[in-house]
Every structure is written in C-alpha cells, then in structure tokens.
Design an enzyme around this catalytic site. Structure first.
Site, mmCIF file in Angstrom:
data_model
loop_
_atom_site.group_PDB
_atom_site.id
_atom_site.type_symbol
_atom_site.label_atom_id
_atom_site.label_comp_id
_atom_site.label_asym_id
_atom_site.label_seq_id
_atom_site.Cartn_x
_atom_site.Cartn_y
_atom_site.Cartn_z
ATOM 1 C CD GLU A 40 25.939 63.627 -4.184
ATOM 2 O OE1 GLU A 40 25.404 62.693 -4.816
ATOM 3 O OE2 GLU A 40 27.128 63.587 -3.827
ATOM 4 C CG HIS A 41 20.029 65.783 -3.957
ATOM 5 N ND1 HIS A 41 18.838 65.289 -3.487
ATOM 6 C CD2 HIS A 41 20.940 65.565 -2.971
ATOM 7 C CE1 HIS A 41 19.015 64.814 -2.260
ATOM 8 N NE2 HIS A 41 20.289 64.960 -1.926
ATOM 9 C CG ASP A 43 20.160 60.898 -9.407
ATOM 10 O OD1 ASP A 43 19.574 61.747 -8.702
ATOM 11 O OD2 ASP A 43 20.441 59.752 -9.000
ATOM 12 N N GLY A 127 24.705 52.366 6.583
ATOM 13 C CA GLY A 127 24.372 53.782 6.767
ATOM 14 C C GLY A 127 25.443 54.744 6.282
ATOM 15 C CB SER A 132 24.274 48.866 1.209
ATOM 16 O OG SER A 132 23.341 49.546 1.994
ATOM 17 C CD GLU A 165 16.058 52.384 -2.798
ATOM 18 O OE1 GLU A 165 16.049 52.685 -1.615
ATOM 19 O OE2 GLU A 165 16.782 51.472 -3.271
ATOM 20 C CG ASP A 177 22.625 55.683 -5.588
ATOM 21 O OD1 ASP A 177 23.301 56.617 -6.048
ATOM 22 O OD2 ASP A 177 21.932 55.792 -4.576
HETATM 23 C C1 GLA Z 1 20.750 59.053 -3.250
HETATM 24 C C2 GLA Z 1 19.879 58.616 -4.441
HETATM 25 C C3 GLA Z 1 20.521 59.001 -5.763
HETATM 26 C C4 GLA Z 1 20.945 60.466 -5.788
HETATM 27 C C5 GLA Z 1 21.715 60.809 -4.508
HETATM 28 C C6 GLA Z 1 21.996 62.286 -4.417
HETATM 29 O O1 GLA Z 1 21.938 58.326 -3.235
HETATM 30 O O2 GLA Z 1 19.656 57.237 -4.402
HETATM 31 O O3 GLA Z 1 19.644 58.707 -6.834
HETATM 32 O O4 GLA Z 1 19.848 61.309 -5.991
HETATM 33 O O5 GLA Z 1 21.024 60.430 -3.345
HETATM 34 O O6 GLA Z 1 22.839 62.678 -5.435
#
Ligand code: GLA
Length: 397
Positions: A40-41, A43, A127, A132, A165, A177
């Site tokens: 997580e976080h 990428d 949410g 999405s 985005e 994502d």
């Molecule tokens: C959101 C971002 C992703 C990723 C996650 C955390 O979903 O869109 O790119 O950084 O947070 O892992």
C-alpha cells in the site's frame, strides 16, 4: 445472486437507458474495481503492489453521434452533461470530469476522438475504496478505443487514466488502480512492479479461506491532501538520502539492510514514512512467495504487519479502520486483516475461514455499531477479469 445474473441485469439496464436517451444501440465496455492484497502506497515510489480486479465495476455504453459534442448520462447521479469537443474544461469534483479527462488526454496523444453519446453506470459501492474512479476512466478509455477503432494498448489506457486523476481530480495517485482494472485476471492476483509497469500473475488460491471486505462507511475529508503529502514526504526523503545513496531514484531502491543508515540520515518526521516504503516492498515479495507456496499463515502475518506499518509509521489509517482491523485479529477463524487502499476510510480486507464467516460478520457488525454507531457493510470479493467489451450486447446495433 450469481455474477452472470448481476452482469446481465446491469448491462440490460444500461443499454435500455442508452436507447431511451439516444435512440440508437451502443457498444458496451466494462472495467472492474480492484482490491489490493498487500503493498500500500508503494506504487508512486515505483515499488511493488499485489492487487486484483473484482467482479464489480463500471459499464460505459457508447455510440458515435457524428456531431462535435459528447452527450453523457450518469445512471448513478441521474444527470446529463454535454460538452463540445473543441471547447471543454474538466472541473474537479464533477462526475463528468473523468470522461472529459480521458477525452482530453486521448486527443492530446493524437487520437481523433469524434462526438459520442455515453451512458455510465456501475455496481461498485460508493466510497468503499475499490477504485471506482479508475474503473470509470478505464471503461471510458476501452469504450472510446473500440468505438473509433484506435486499438489503444491496455497499458496506455491505464497510464491515461492515472494522468487524468493527476491533472483533473488533483490526486497524485500511482498506477496500481487503473493497471489492475485493465489487466485483471479471474482468480489471480497481479504482482506488479511499478517501475517497469509489468506484472506476474499469481493464482489467488486461499483454500478454505475467503477474502471479505468490511466497509467502514467513513471517508475522512483530509484523504486527498494527506495522500499528496505522503508522496511529497517520500520525494523529500529521496532527495536527502541521495547524499549517501547516490544511485537511488525512489525509495524502492533502498533495501531493508540500509534502514539503520536511513534512520541516521532522515529527520525524525520523515524516517517512519521511508521505513514504511522500504519494509512494505519487502512484505509484498514475501507475501507473493507465501501465496505461491500456499503458506497462508505467513501471508496473513504480513497483512497484519502491513496494517501496523500503515497505521503507525505511514499514518494513513484512522480510528475506524484500526478498530476494524484490530477487532478482526481477535476473532476465531480470522487469519489476517488490514486496511486497504489509500486509507482514512474505506475498507479493511480480511482473510477468514469459510466456516467462520457468519460469526465474523456478526461480531464485527456488533462491535463496530457499538463503538461508532455505524452498521458496516460486508462486500463479497470474487476476483474477476480486467476491462473488456461486453460482446453479447453488441447484437442489435
Ligand atoms: C489509492 C491510489 C493508488 C495507491 C493506493 C494506496 O488507491 O489511487 O495509486 O497509491 O491508494 O496503495
């Protein structure tokens, strides 16, 4: 309800809505939301992540209209929006921004996008943190590509979705994502290297256990600002660390054996953030290995360690997510659990023994309602395929 039934109900309602608004028959594109097993976080620091596409997603019904305008209808917002191809400006916070963002980027890349009519709808709980918005952009990109015969590669669609985005929603997100939405494979998790943007497919076989998402139903408003700040903190750490580690490009290039030196070099407020990046990348590798060798206990321990790192070091959790994860760890039949996605709300992901799922749900629902006065939602997870055209409905065009 089976997924086939849900899909056919969703697709027929979207196509009917399209016909009643625009009096023609559309082509239909689908793109799924995603879960993330671990990573997580990482990428946006070119690290490693381990997502998978889910069966829920967004459908885009689309047809040319031979004019210079694009007419959109959102089923979820029950609203229309029209923009001219030669003069439009995507505005942050509006549902039509994602359509305009993809059109703007495709035009900029030289694709001659013409006027079209489009109906958008989906079944990703709002949410919930199942991405999405990435699914929406990937569905739009897939639909436009097919409609105008552009044959845009899937990776490019994912990269345009990420850029959209950044530019139009103001979140400096990573590639995870839209990549998972574009490349997902049924019953398979994607071990994704966010530097090369390539992945390894690993069967997501949890034996007698299943993944269950618990939706906290909270979304704290600081989420987007905090997300961008975490990214800046990592970039700042890289600049400082380059004095000693000359060749690093991102924190992905720093290994766990360097942690003591990293701690000496970084200011106290930056070190825990860098530590999360460095240890999380190592956890993704170990988790992928554990899943391959069906070592679910190791896999689940890594989920817990990831949560603790996200909560204490990276500080992207919140009291509701901490409560849900910690409660889950106490329940019989739960192997592991953690917050999932960007944080500050959304879901936890839980690996639960199949026979224990009903009692898991009862205990979590009762404890969460007692503590926060909120009835959490339980979202079933089935790992599905990535974006595609939904062909049966092309009939009758
Ligand atoms: C959101 C971002 C992703 C990723 C996650 C955390 O979903 O869109 O790119 O950084 O947070 O892992």
């Amino acid at each position: 309800m089976s997924n086939n039934l849900i899909t056919s109900l969703m697709t027929s309602s979207i196509v009917q809505t399209f016909r009643s608004h625009f009096s023609t028959s559309p082509l239909l594109a689908f793109a799924p939301g995603r879960i993330n097993l671990i990573g997580e976080h990482t990428d946006y620091q070119e690290g490693f992540v381990f997502p998978a596409a889910v069966e829920q997603g967004i459908w885009a019904a689309i047809q040319k209209n031979d004019t210079g305008v694009c007419r959109l209808h959102s089923i979820d917002f029950d609203e229309q929006f029209t923009f001219e191809l030669e003069a439009f400006s995507p505005k942050k916070g509006h549902w039509a921004t994602y359509s305009m963002g993809m059109v703007a980027l495709l035009k900029q890349a030289g694709y001659p996008v013409g006027g079209f009519d489009m109906v958008l709808g989906g079944n990703i709980p709002v949410g919930s943190g199942l991405s999405s918005s990435a699914a929406l952009s990937v569905a739009i990109g897939t639909g436009i590509s097919a409609l105008f015969g552009f044959q845009i590669p899937r990776k490019s669609i994912a990269l345009y979705a990420q850029k959209s985005e950044h530019l139009f929603a103001g979140v400096k997100c990573g590639i995870m994502d839209p990549y998972a939405s574009a490349f997902g494979v049924k019953e398979t998790a994607l071990m994704l290297d966010c530097r090369s943007n390539t992945h390894e497919e690993i069967p997501a076989d949890f034996g007698h256990h299943s993944l269950v998402l618990v939706n906290s139903k909270v979304k704290h408003s600081l989420a987007d600002t905090a997300y961008n700040k975490r990214r800046e903190a990592c970039e700042q750490s890289v600049r400082i660390l380059r004095a000693q580690f000359r060749d690093i490009i991102t924190l992905r290039d720093v290994s766990r054996s360097d942690l003591a030196q990293v701690e000496d070099l970084l200011p106290a407020e930056l070190f825990p953030k860098a530590k999360h990046q460095i240890t999380e990348n190592a956890r993704v590798h170990r988790a992928a290995q554990a899943l391959k060798s069906k070592d679910l206990n190791t896999f689940a321990d890594l989920l817990k360690a990831s949560h603790e790192s996200l909560s204490k070091d990276y500080e992207v959790s919140c009291q509701e997510l901490d409560f849900l994860a910690e409660k889950s760890w106490e329940i019989d039949g739960v192997l592991g659990a953690r917050m999932m996605g960007g944080g500050f709300g959304g879901c936890t992901i839980n690996l639960v023994k199949n026979s224990a799922i009903p009692s898991f749900k009862d205990q979590i629902a009762a404890a969460y309602a007692k503590k926060f006065g909120i009835d959490p939602d339980f979202i079933p997870v089935r790992i599905g395929d990535g974006a595609s055209l939904v062909s049966p409905l092309i009939e009758g065009r």
